[in-house]
Motif scaffolding. Sequence first.
Motif, PDB file in Angstrom:
ATOM      1  N   ARG A 121       0.891  -1.270   0.073  1.00 25.86           N
ATOM      2  CA  ARG A 121      -0.036   0.097  -0.136  1.00 25.86           C
ATOM      3  C   ARG A 121       0.761   1.100  -0.116  1.00 25.86           C
ATOM      4  NH1 ARG A 121      -3.886  -0.725   4.879  1.00 25.86           N
ATOM      5  NH2 ARG A 121      -4.857   1.365   4.025  1.00 25.86           N
ATOM      6  N   LEU A 122       2.101   1.101   0.357  1.00 26.00           N
ATOM      7  CA  LEU A 122       2.903   2.496   0.520  1.00 26.00           C
ATOM      8  C   LEU A 122       3.185   2.877  -1.176  1.00 26.00           C
ATOM      9  CD1 LEU A 122       3.934   4.400   2.492  1.00 26.00           C
ATOM     10  CD2 LEU A 122       6.059   3.069   2.308  1.00 26.00           C
ATOM     11  N   LYS A 123       2.656   4.011  -1.484  1.00 29.15           N
ATOM     12  CA  LYS A 123       2.656   4.336  -2.920  1.00 29.15           C
ATOM     13  C   LYS A 123       3.583   5.819  -2.899  1.00 29.15           C
ATOM     14  CE  LYS A 123       0.546   0.754  -4.582  1.00 29.15           C
ATOM     15  NZ  LYS A 123       1.319  -0.461  -4.987  1.00 29.15           N
ATOM     16  N   PHE A 124       4.264   6.118  -3.816  1.00 31.35           N
ATOM     17  CA  PHE A 124       4.923   7.439  -4.155  1.00 31.35           C
ATOM     18  C   PHE A 124       4.444   7.944  -5.555  1.00 31.35           C
ATOM     19  CE2 PHE A 124       7.165   4.760  -1.197  1.00 31.35           C
ATOM     20  CZ  PHE A 124       7.516   5.444  -0.201  1.00 31.35           C
ATOM     21  N   ILE A 125       4.700   9.375  -5.536  1.00 31.73           N
ATOM     22  CA  ILE A 125       4.493  10.017  -6.850  1.00 31.73           C
ATOM     23  C   ILE A 125       5.790  10.442  -7.298  1.00 31.73           C
ATOM     24  CG2 ILE A 125       3.193  11.885  -7.919  1.00 31.73           C
ATOM     25  CD1 ILE A 125       1.110  11.815  -6.188  1.00 31.73           C
ATOM     26  N   ASP A 126       6.361  10.223  -8.487  1.00 32.76           N
ATOM     27  CA  ASP A 126       7.299  10.617  -9.053  1.00 32.76           C
ATOM     28  C   ASP A 126       7.409  12.159  -8.858  1.00 32.76           C
ATOM     29  OD1 ASP A 126       9.465  11.656 -10.774  1.00 32.76           O
ATOM     30  OD2 ASP A 126       9.193   9.703 -12.010  1.00 32.76           O
ATOM     31  N   GLU A 127       8.557  12.626  -8.108  1.00 28.32           N
ATOM     32  CA  GLU A 127       8.577  14.142  -7.868  1.00 28.32           C
ATOM     33  C   GLU A 127       8.986  14.935  -9.070  1.00 28.32           C
ATOM     34  OE1 GLU A 127      12.506  12.099  -7.356  1.00 28.32           O
ATOM     35  OE2 GLU A 127      10.667  11.497  -6.657  1.00 28.32           O
ATOM     36  N   ALA A 128       9.416  14.572 -10.140  1.00 27.56           N
ATOM     37  CA  ALA A 128       9.616  15.103 -11.365  1.00 27.56           C
ATOM     38  C   ALA A 128       8.266  15.394 -12.173  1.00 27.56           C
ATOM     39  CB  ALA A 128      10.568  14.460 -12.213  1.00 27.56           C
TER      40      ALA A 128
END
Length: 151
Positions: free
Chosen positions: A48-55
């Motif tokens: 469940r831990l997801k991240f959004i591409d900072e770029a």
Amino acid sequence: MDTLGNKGSVGVSMRIHETRLCFVCSHFAADTDKLEKRNSDYRATKMRLKFIDEAKQAAVALSGLDEEQYKFDLDDHDAIFWFGDLNYRVDKMSITDSFKHIYANNFDYLIKYDQLSSEREMRRVFEDYQEGKIDFKPTYKFLIKSGAYEK
């Protein structure tokens, strides 16, 4: 991660040059008999831990694009550092025997009965992670401002 109470995980993702790093801190289920719940907490964090591409984050916010296509998972990092109170226990050993080995600094023997070490060996949790050598006394149940453990 929608976990009630004081259990759950949080992660921070960053890129340094071309290396993507992640730092995760977790507090898993307590109590000796909650081994499967701790394993479940680990799996839930991985899933469940997801991240959004900072770029791409600014473009997503400004344009209204579907952010789902810019999300990435924990395993998409080059290095992951996982910390926290994972609550795995020394199992199948009396408290008296545990203390005997703690006071003798016989940590290699204790590791044989460590739930986390056993679960890792069976590839149930933290399959591709490395843990440093444990050469210090446990801090759980340590009486503050003393050299003794709570019994």
